[in-house]
Design an enzyme around this catalytic site. Sequence first.
Site, short mmCIF file in Angstrom:
data_model
loop_
_atom_site.label_atom_id
_atom_site.label_comp_id
_atom_site.label_asym_id
_atom_site.label_seq_id
_atom_site.Cartn_x
_atom_site.Cartn_y
_atom_site.Cartn_z
N SER A 254 40.80 40.50 48.44
CA SER A 254 41.71 39.45 48.92
C SER A 254 43.04 39.60 48.18
CB SER A 254 41.09 38.08 48.62
OG SER A 254 42.06 37.06 48.76
N TYR B 136 37.18 31.97 43.43
CA TYR B 136 37.35 32.96 44.50
C TYR B 136 38.29 34.07 44.01
CZ TYR B 136 38.55 34.87 49.14
OH TYR B 136 38.76 35.70 50.22
#
Length: 282
Positions: free
Chosen positions: A175, A188
């Site tokens: 990401s 995350y």
Amino acid sequence: MTQTNELTNNLSHYPELAAKQHHWQHDFRSDALKGKTILVTGAGDGIGSASAKTYASFGANVILLGRTRSKLETVFDWIETHTNTASVIVPCDLENLDSETVENLADSIAENFGQLDGLVHNASRLGPKVPIAHYPADEWQKVMQTNVNAVFMLNKGLFELLDKSANACVIHTSSSVGREARAYWGAYAASKFALEGLNQLFADETETAGNIQVYSVNPGGTRTAMRKEAYPLEDPSTLPTPEDHMELYLALMCTADQVSGDVVTFTTGQQLDARTWLQRTS
Ligand SMILES: NC(=O)c1ccc[n+]([C@@H]2O[C@H](COP(=O)([O-])OP(=O)(O)OC[C@H]3O[C@@H](n4cnc5c(N)ncnc54)[C@H](OP(=O)(O)O)[C@@H]3O)[C@@H](O)[C@H]2O)c1
């Protein structure tokens, strides 16, 4: 059942992918992945579902691992209807993954397929978007367990099967916040940084033998349920679809002899950005 043939453009059974194909610079043989076995985690939805359907459409047997059985069954049924490949469902919540489950999975893959040619670490838990000071500790554990620990356990437990392949490919789905952290992305972001570390470690450890290629792919903003959860007010129609990224996912998984056209060469350990890749071809 749709027969695969030698033409590369026979994707009429998958209109969402066929619509993207005329932008592709790679020309993949329709049987480019025939005989290969590829495990995709989080295969029931979003990018994982598109990857599984794409790989099966090019001949791979796909192992569909995911949390929600009904979603896996929908992808399984689609593959059964539209391809001549043998897919398998593995309902599994990665949050609870243990060594025994990985061993059983490895035994089952060995028995049914003999080896593993592809492993796409795609499943991920978003967790809450809150400051570190307020981040719930139990959520932190769940995100790290799903996004990092499970990836380590699968890489470890399936290594022998990957090593048996003449050309194996491991994709770690990263990401933007795993490459440059931003406030409130919490576990995350930290988990994706750890994933980048795993990617580098695994690539370095396997580079000399040369039969396992390891990559990190950042899809960037993509029209999926997770993106909607992270950005509820965003207009999804402004985002690329999972199928937009499938040229890259195929190019990473295919060997050079199965591809022609403007072929890109990758280096093991490489960090890729799917949005940049897309701009290159549009
Ligand atoms: N979409 C984006 O904009 C974007 C951007 C950057 C990175 N990514 C990355 O891309 C990957 C795919 O995400 P996506 O956008 O396609 O999301 P998605 O549509 O929400 O799909 C995620 C998949 O992961 C599965 N999953 C989640 N937790 C799991 C668990 N504990 N065990 C097993 N499976 C689990 C989900 O299963 P259920 O369906 O059962 O929930 C779902 O099938 C993720 O690694 C994500 O971090 C996405």
